[in-house]
Enzyme design. Structure first.
Site, PDB file in Angstrom:
ATOM      1  N   GLY A   1      -5.035  -5.403   5.548  1.00  0.00           N
ATOM      2  CA  GLY A   1      -4.281  -6.350   4.733  1.00  0.00           C
ATOM      3  C   GLY A   1      -4.867  -7.742   4.715  1.00  0.00           C
ATOM      4  O   GLY A   1      -4.990  -8.368   3.659  1.00  0.00           O
ATOM      5  N   ARG A   2      -5.264  -8.259   5.884  1.00  0.00           N
ATOM      6  CA  ARG A   2      -5.763  -9.626   5.948  1.00  0.00           C
ATOM      7  C   ARG A   2      -7.201  -9.744   5.444  1.00  0.00           C
ATOM      8  O   ARG A   2      -7.744 -10.845   5.400  1.00  0.00           O
ATOM      9  CB  ARG A   2      -5.625 -10.157   7.364  1.00  0.00           C
ATOM     10  CG  ARG A   2      -6.312  -9.313   8.434  1.00  0.00           C
ATOM     11  CD  ARG A   2      -5.855  -9.741   9.832  1.00  0.00           C
ATOM     12  NE  ARG A   2      -6.353  -8.881  10.893  1.00  0.00           N
ATOM     13  CZ  ARG A   2      -5.799  -7.743  11.268  1.00  0.00           C
ATOM     14  NH1 ARG A   2      -4.736  -7.290  10.639  1.00  0.00           N
ATOM     15  NH2 ARG A   2      -6.302  -7.042  12.273  1.00  0.00           N
TER      16      ARG A   2
ATOM     17  N   LYS B   1       9.407  -5.295  14.226  1.00  0.00           N
ATOM     18  CA  LYS B   1       9.842  -4.629  12.993  1.00  0.00           C
ATOM     19  C   LYS B   1      10.789  -3.469  13.300  1.00  0.00           C
ATOM     20  O   LYS B   1      11.804  -3.282  12.624  1.00  0.00           O
ATOM     21  CB  LYS B   1       8.619  -4.130  12.214  1.00  0.00           C
ATOM     22  CG  LYS B   1       7.822  -5.230  11.549  1.00  0.00           C
ATOM     23  CD  LYS B   1       6.431  -4.789  11.146  1.00  0.00           C
ATOM     24  CE  LYS B   1       6.436  -3.636  10.178  1.00  0.00           C
ATOM     25  NZ  LYS B   1       5.061  -3.304   9.737  1.00  0.00           N
TER      26      LYS B   1
ATOM     27  N   GLU C   1      -4.066 -12.543  13.898  1.00  0.00           N
ATOM     28  CA  GLU C   1      -3.685 -11.137  13.838  1.00  0.00           C
ATOM     29  C   GLU C   1      -4.882 -10.263  14.203  1.00  0.00           C
ATOM     30  O   GLU C   1      -4.711  -9.160  14.724  1.00  0.00           O
ATOM     31  CB  GLU C   1      -3.173 -10.776  12.441  1.00  0.00           C
ATOM     32  CG  GLU C   1      -2.497  -9.408  12.396  1.00  0.00           C
ATOM     33  CD  GLU C   1      -1.747  -9.149  11.105  1.00  0.00           C
ATOM     34  OE1 GLU C   1      -0.513  -9.321  11.095  1.00  0.00           O
ATOM     35  OE2 GLU C   1      -2.396  -8.787  10.098  1.00  0.00           O
TER      36      GLU C   1
ATOM     37  N   HIS D   1      -2.570 -39.148   9.130  1.00  0.00           N
ATOM     38  CA  HIS D   1      -1.359 -39.938   9.321  1.00  0.00           C
ATOM     39  C   HIS D   1      -0.264 -39.095   9.962  1.00  0.00           C
ATOM     40  O   HIS D   1       0.917 -39.407   9.865  1.00  0.00           O
ATOM     41  CB  HIS D   1      -0.896 -40.509   7.976  1.00  0.00           C
ATOM     42  CG  HIS D   1      -1.885 -41.466   7.388  1.00  0.00           C
ATOM     43  ND1 HIS D   1      -1.795 -42.833   7.562  1.00  0.00           N
ATOM     44  CD2 HIS D   1      -3.012 -41.251   6.665  1.00  0.00           C
ATOM     45  CE1 HIS D   1      -2.818 -43.422   6.946  1.00  0.00           C
ATOM     46  NE2 HIS D   1      -3.560 -42.476   6.401  1.00  0.00           N
TER      47      HIS D   1
ATOM     48  N   LYS E   1       0.828  -1.208   0.000  1.00  0.00           N
ATOM     49  CA  LYS E   1       0.000   0.000   0.000  1.00  0.00           C
ATOM     50  C   LYS E   1       0.867   1.264   0.000  1.00  0.00           C
ATOM     51  O   LYS E   1       0.646   2.185  -0.785  1.00  0.00           O
ATOM     52  CB  LYS E   1      -0.933   0.000   1.207  1.00  0.00           C
ATOM     53  CG  LYS E   1      -1.902   1.179   1.227  1.00  0.00           C
ATOM     54  CD  LYS E   1      -2.759   1.189   2.486  1.00  0.00           C
ATOM     55  CE  LYS E   1      -3.728   0.047   2.539  1.00  0.00           C
ATOM     56  NZ  LYS E   1      -4.655   0.138   3.695  1.00  0.00           N
TER      57      LYS E   1
ATOM     58  N   GLU F   1      10.108  -5.980   3.655  1.00  0.00           N
ATOM     59  CA  GLU F   1      10.374  -7.242   2.963  1.00  0.00           C
ATOM     60  C   GLU F   1       9.949  -7.167   1.500  1.00  0.00           C
ATOM     61  O   GLU F   1      10.669  -7.639   0.600  1.00  0.00           O
ATOM     62  CB  GLU F   1       9.629  -8.394   3.665  1.00  0.00           C
ATOM     63  CG  GLU F   1      10.030  -8.635   5.101  1.00  0.00           C
ATOM     64  CD  GLU F   1       9.167  -7.887   6.107  1.00  0.00           C
ATOM     65  OE1 GLU F   1       9.118  -8.306   7.263  1.00  0.00           O
ATOM     66  OE2 GLU F   1       8.526  -6.870   5.715  1.00  0.00           O
TER      67      GLU F   1
END
Length: 546
Positions: free
Chosen positions: A274-275, A511, A360, A391, A213, A219
């Site tokens: 964001g999510r 961060k 979050e 399994h 944004k 990152e």
């Protein structure tokens, strides 16, 4: 009517909470075998259907009275007014003073949602139309790279919601994707992620979508600059950047400085978290993969669940029920996790997507008014596709000492029919839920001829709760409804806990410290460090090893 910002009694002082506490004392140890023995219609009654999804929640440790009290708790918590506040554009993200309007991203053109005096719906559809035009050009081959070749590879560069949503949606809807296009997703700042993503790609046929944004996400921009260098190493001309990069951002100045034509910048708004953004411009990779029509079907599924959540009575409201059941186990049974188990290989990244959406959002320790919460908040979400998990970790779910509520997700029809495979798959869905609920008693084990010394090892306690979510087929529309179901379940829980599901201050400290430490790692002279002895020693050790 209660509103989002109105003072409210602490959760544990609400009448319904006190009633639930008393009620739990009377039924908390009751076995699901008893619940079903007492009510032959339970399996039919405790179901609800909406937006193409069918929920059987009969294998939960609840009664009609439990449901009545949970619904009362939702009402006393002002859930209905919270829902209306979100849908009408009130700034319910109070710590960031923002509206929360992911529901506007999938609203039809005919709707009107006003924020700060402006109807946001026309802007949403303008971006969707721009996305559709661009996606069609890439899909058809009309969009050419710098050398005149068509684009055959699309690499989405993002992190968090700018990665988890797109990669989950791509994998979930791969059946509908254009197969002459290759899609890759880069998120980790670990150089391996980028290196492996582009190892077999040709720069002249590769398009990068940079999703940030602000165009400053550490990152994402590190990976974007590495992608730019990789492209220029292959093509050797700065002008190539404009043909091989587009931006999903709102920062025109930085986008242009990177070399991207701002005509190929796709924006979104500060009321999109964001999510909650996979159905915004962040979903451009999804639209390129499956096409604009399928993307609009995805939005239609979201919207169908939105309408149901907003209008259905709580006792028949699929997201509300799912949220209330999660709260019931988290706060009364002290369950610490929820397993999400999709019996559909295409949904292999769905549990990972839900981890950000749920944890979050509701991993908070203070209420809206800044006071400590009066109960546990978000459980840990995790899971893997069935039958693989059977399994692996199902042993613990069946016979371990922890109570782990499970959400099973299955489909009546396979997108890839193959012999008996789908019947075998679905038989396992129903069998696992039945085994978890009812188990196997010592008497049953003995009746099978098991030696007495082995009996304790083969007993299944049962009484392990689960939900079963069924749909006809995994379509774009069904995926939209499924994601919206969990979005609104998270909202329901947050409203009752009186927390803010839409900020994420918890990611900030790490961060900030990483930025500081990065400078210390790269400084050739010994920096004056102000860390604890452990961190300082680790920094020195790393510097020496470099």
């Amino acid at each position: 009517m209660d509103t989002v910002n109105s003072p409210r009694l602490p959760l544990n002082e609400l009448p319904a909470w006190k009633a639930l506490t008393s009620h739990f004392q009377s039924i908390g140890q009751k076995h699901l075998r008893e619940f079903f023995a007492e009510d032959a219609t339970r399996g039919q009654r405790f179901t609800v259907e909406a937006a193409g999804l069918f929920l059987d929640y009969s294998k939960n440790r609840i009664t009609d009275e439990t449901l009545r009290l949970l619904v009362s708790l939702a009402e006393e918590s002002g859930l209905r007014s919270h829902i209306e506040a979100m849908f009408t554009g009130e700034k319910i993200n109070i710590t960031e003073k923002r509206a929360v309007l992911h529901v506007a991203l999938r609203a039809p053109k005919s709707e009107h949602i006003v924020v700060d005096g402006e109807d946001v719906i026309p802007g949403v559809h303008a971006v969707l139309d721009k996305m559709a035009s661009f996606a069609e050009r890439v899909r058809s081959g009309a969009w050419k790279g710098h050398t005149g070749k068509r684009i055959r590879n699309v690499v989405n560069i993002g992190i968090g919601g700018s990665d988890l949503g797109p990669v989950m949606a791509y994998e979930a809807l791969k059946h509908y994707s254009q197969r002459d296009l290759t899609f890759r997703f880069v998120s980790n700042v670990d150089g391996t992620d980028f290196a492996e993503a582009v190892a077999d790609l040709s720069p002249d046929e590769t398009l990068f979508l940079v999703a940030s944004k602000t165009f400053t996400t550490q990152e994402t921009m590190a990976n974007a600059h590495s992608a730019r260098a990789w492209l220029l190493a292959g093509l050797g001309d700065e002008m190539a950047v404009a043909k091989h990069f587009v931006a999903i951002s709102t920062n025109a100045k930085l986008v242009a400085g990177f070399g991207i034509d701002t005509a190929n910048m796709f924006g979104f708004w500060d009321w999109v978290g964001g999510r909650y953004s996979m159905d915004s411009a962040i979903g451009l990779s999804t639209m390129i993969a499956i096409g604009p029509e399928n993307f609009r079907d995805l939005l239609a599924g979201f919207h169908a669940m939105d309408v149901h959540f907003r209008t259905a009575p709580f006792e028949k409201n699929l997201p509300v029920l799912l949220g209330l059941l999660t709260l019931w186990y988290t706060d009364f049974f002290n369950a610490q996790t929820v397993a999400v188990l999709p019996y559909e290989q295409y949904l292999k990244r769905f549990p990972s997507y839900l981890q950000q959406l749920t944890m979050e959002s509701n991993g908070k320790h203070v209420t809206l008014d800044g006071k400590p919460v009066a109960s546990e908040t978000s459980p840990v979400y995790w899971g893997e596709p069935g039958t693989n998990g059977q399994h692996s970790f199902y042993q613990l779910i069946h016979q371990g000492t922890r109570l782990i509520p499970c959400d099973f997700i299955g489909f009546a029809k396979s997108l890839n029919p193959l012999g008996r495979h789908h019947d075998m798959l679905m038989a396992n869905v129903f069998a696992q839920a039945e085994a978890l609920a009812f188990g196997k008693t010592a008497e049953q084990v003995r009746a099978e001829g098991t030696p007495e010394w082995l009996v304790p090892h083969r007993v299944f306690e049962g009484n392990r709760p689960s939900n079963i979510l069924l749909a006809d087929t995994l379509t774009p529309q069904v995926l939209g409804a499924l994601v919206a179901l969990y979005e609104h379940s998270v909202f329901t829980q947050g409203a009752i806990w009186s927390i803010n599901p839409f900020d994420q201050w918890g990611v900030e400290l790490g961060k900030a410290l990483a930025t500081k430490i990065l400078g210390e790692l790269e400084n050739e002279s010994e920096p004056a460090m102000t860390h604890d002895s452990s961190t300082a020693s680790l920094i020195r050790r790393y510097r020496a090893s470099k």
